[in-house]
Design a protein around this motif. Structure first.
Motif, PDB file in Angstrom:
ATOM      1  N   VAL A  87       0.832  -1.207   0.000  1.00  0.00           N
ATOM      2  CA  VAL A  87       0.000   0.000   0.000  1.00  0.00           C
ATOM      3  C   VAL A  87       0.867   1.258   0.000  1.00  0.00           C
ATOM      4  O   VAL A  87       0.577   2.236  -0.688  1.00  0.00           O
ATOM      5  CB  VAL A  87      -0.938   0.000   1.229  1.00  0.00           C
ATOM      6  N   MET A  88       1.956   1.228   0.762  1.00  0.00           N
ATOM      7  CA  MET A  88       2.749   2.430   1.026  1.00  0.00           C
ATOM      8  C   MET A  88       3.784   2.760  -0.049  1.00  0.00           C
ATOM      9  O   MET A  88       4.147   3.918  -0.215  1.00  0.00           O
ATOM     10  CB  MET A  88       3.484   2.276   2.370  1.00  0.00           C
ATOM     11  N   HIS A  89       4.291   1.772  -0.766  1.00  0.00           N
ATOM     12  CA  HIS A  89       5.453   2.010  -1.639  1.00  0.00           C
ATOM     13  C   HIS A  89       5.117   2.929  -2.814  1.00  0.00           C
ATOM     14  O   HIS A  89       3.956   3.060  -3.214  1.00  0.00           O
ATOM     15  CB  HIS A  89       5.987   0.677  -2.173  1.00  0.00           C
ATOM     16  N   GLU A  90       6.161   3.541  -3.357  1.00  0.00           N
ATOM     17  CA  GLU A  90       6.039   4.394  -4.536  1.00  0.00           C
ATOM     18  C   GLU A  90       7.138   4.044  -5.527  1.00  0.00           C
ATOM     19  O   GLU A  90       8.197   3.526  -5.156  1.00  0.00           O
ATOM     20  CB  GLU A  90       6.125   5.876  -4.157  1.00  0.00           C
ATOM     21  N   ASP A  91       6.872   4.320  -6.787  1.00  0.00           N
ATOM     22  CA  ASP A  91       7.869   4.155  -7.855  1.00  0.00           C
ATOM     23  C   ASP A  91       8.361   2.710  -7.992  1.00  0.00           C
ATOM     24  O   ASP A  91       9.485   2.464  -8.440  1.00  0.00           O
ATOM     25  CB  ASP A  91       9.063   5.097  -7.643  1.00  0.00           C
ATOM     26  N   GLY A  92       7.543   1.753  -7.585  1.00  0.00           N
ATOM     27  CA  GLY A  92       7.868   0.358  -7.823  1.00  0.00           C
ATOM     28  C   GLY A  92       8.931  -0.235  -6.928  1.00  0.00           C
ATOM     29  O   GLY A  92       9.406  -1.345  -7.186  1.00  0.00           O
ATOM     30  N   VAL A  93       9.322   0.458  -5.861  1.00  0.00           N
ATOM     31  CA  VAL A  93      10.356  -0.046  -4.956  1.00  0.00           C
ATOM     32  C   VAL A  93       9.874   0.081  -3.514  1.00  0.00           C
ATOM     33  O   VAL A  93       9.412   1.149  -3.097  1.00  0.00           O
ATOM     34  CB  VAL A  93      11.687   0.711  -5.122  1.00  0.00           C
ATOM     35  N   ILE A  94       9.964  -1.011  -2.756  1.00  0.00           N
ATOM     36  CA  ILE A  94       9.625  -1.000  -1.330  1.00  0.00           C
ATOM     37  C   ILE A  94      10.874  -0.623  -0.546  1.00  0.00           C
ATOM     38  O   ILE A  94      11.891  -1.327  -0.586  1.00  0.00           O
ATOM     39  CB  ILE A  94       9.085  -2.364  -0.885  1.00  0.00           C
ATOM     40  N   GLN A  95      10.802   0.510   0.158  1.00  0.00           N
ATOM     41  CA  GLN A  95      11.916   1.014   0.948  1.00  0.00           C
ATOM     42  C   GLN A  95      11.649   0.767   2.436  1.00  0.00           C
ATOM     43  O   GLN A  95      10.514   0.461   2.829  1.00  0.00           O
ATOM     44  CB  GLN A  95      12.098   2.516   0.699  1.00  0.00           C
TER      45      GLN A  95
END
Length: 378
Positions: free
Chosen positions: A349-357
């Motif tokens: 739900v939280m990630h952006e730009d296709g990468v989980i940080q």
């Protein structure tokens, strides 16, 4: 015999993939040409061109008996997965990260795609691999199995693996949680009943045990079963026969029983909360799952598998950054695999730009703080 063949001509990731799949206990071979009996054939996009395109690779797969083909394009800008030939050919775009295998999200995803074609259990820790080996050996027989381990550590997954590798694989796998059913209903649900056997029994019901006929019955959290019912279950184990409520006739059953518990069973027996004779009937072949914090190498491969499982079909698969994987491996996971799955679902739900940080993981997040983080992100 190998179930996956990696044609490693022009395939730089073949070695790392073979390592990951081998730790998962999937049989892998590498070479220029596969032998008979391969289930999955993996080739590079460059090799596909050399072989004459999709038809040439399909001919090669047909010759060795492979049911699935995976074509890997290395050096892609982002990870991507596409299906052709009704799902029999999978195209994977694989970025190059320079990370070691257990920190490379793309390699973990690719290993999960390949390994998932032949084996449901996910593992990379050596001890978990040994557990998978034991499960495969016990699956060859009909011996009763007792799986002990913490809540959320994968006991049902292991039980399903035993069933899937057994001669009963095409018959039902029926699971019942003995802790989730009221005591006054559990006997009727397990053993079945005749019409009119008690108030409300307007029709006959064959019960959970007979529903598993020919297959496997999993008694989840069997340590929660009432003492009075334990003696009746003991007879089923001894005689492979049962008497439905309201009936005077015994019925033969052909089932394999797998029981699970998160309790210290010898202590339950000493405290007289569980029948000793029933425990020894169930504990013919013991298997034990471990807490996730005791097998940190399993965390990256489980996380990658969960990202795939919970990403909607047709959507781009997000990648776990190496930093995010490091954070996951450093957490102690008191909730085990279930807690990890919750964290991965939040991250999707939280990630952006296709990468989980790391900032997307929301580990130890209470409901209010998670909602606040979501509100700030919108």
């Amino acid at each position: 015999m190998a179930t996956i063949h990696l044609i490693d001509e022009c395939f730089e990731a073949a070695g790392a993939l073979a390592l990951l799949l081998g730790r998962r206990r999937v049989a892998v071979e590498r070479g220029a040409r596969p032998v008979q009996g391969v289930q999955v054939l993996a080739v590079s996009a460059a090799y596909e061109l050399k072989a004459g395109g999709p038809r040439g690779v399909a001919d090669l797969a047909r010759a060795c008996g492979a049911k699935c083909i995976v074509v890997v394009t290395e050096g892609a800008a982002a990870f991507a997965l596409a299906e052709e030939m009704g799902g029999r050919l999978l195209r994977v775009s694989l970025p190059v990260t320079g990370q070691v295998a257990l920190r490379d999200s793309g390699l973990l995803m690719l290993a999960d795609i390949l390994g998932g074609q032949v084996q449901a259990m996910v593992a990379a820790d050596p001890a978990t691999g040994q557990l998978i080996d034991l499960a495969a050996r016990v699956a060859r027989t009909d011996v009763t199995v007792f799986i002990n381990g913490p809540t959320g550590s994968g006991k049902e997954v292991l039980a399903r693996q035993v069933h899937a590798a057994s001669r009963r694989a095409n018959a039902p796998f029926v699971a019942i949680n003995c802790a989730a059913i009221p005591e006054n209903m559990l006997e009727a649900i397990l053993f079945g009943h005749e019409k009119g056997a008690f108030t409300g029994a307007s029709t006959a019901n064959k019960g959970i045990i007979r529903a598993a006929e020919g297959g496997t019955l999993m008694l989840d959290e069997v340590s929660e079963m009432p003492m009075g019912l334990q003696s009746k279950l003991l007879r089923v184990l001894q005689e492979r026969r049962l008497t439905p409520i309201g009936s005077q006739t015994e019925v033969a059953v052909d089932i394999r029983i797998i029981a699970t518990s998160n309790r210290d069973m010898p202590e339950e027996v000493r405290a007289r909360r569980f029948r000793e004779d029933l425990f020894y009937r169930l504990n013919v072949f013991p298997l034990a799952t471990r807490a996730l914090c005791e097998r940190p190498d399993d965390i990256p491969v489980l996380a990658a598998a969960m990202v795939r499982r919970h990403t909607p079909a047709g959507s781009a698969l997000p990648m776990l950054s190496a930093e995010a994987i490091t954070v996951l491996m450093s957490h102690d996971w008191p909730g085990n695999v279930r807690e990890l799955e919750n964290v991965i679902q939040r991250a999707l739900v939280m990630h952006e730009d296709g990468v989980i940080q790391p900032v997307d993981l929301l580990i130890n997040a209470s409901a209010p703080s998670a909602m606040l983080a979501l509100a700030r992100a919108v």
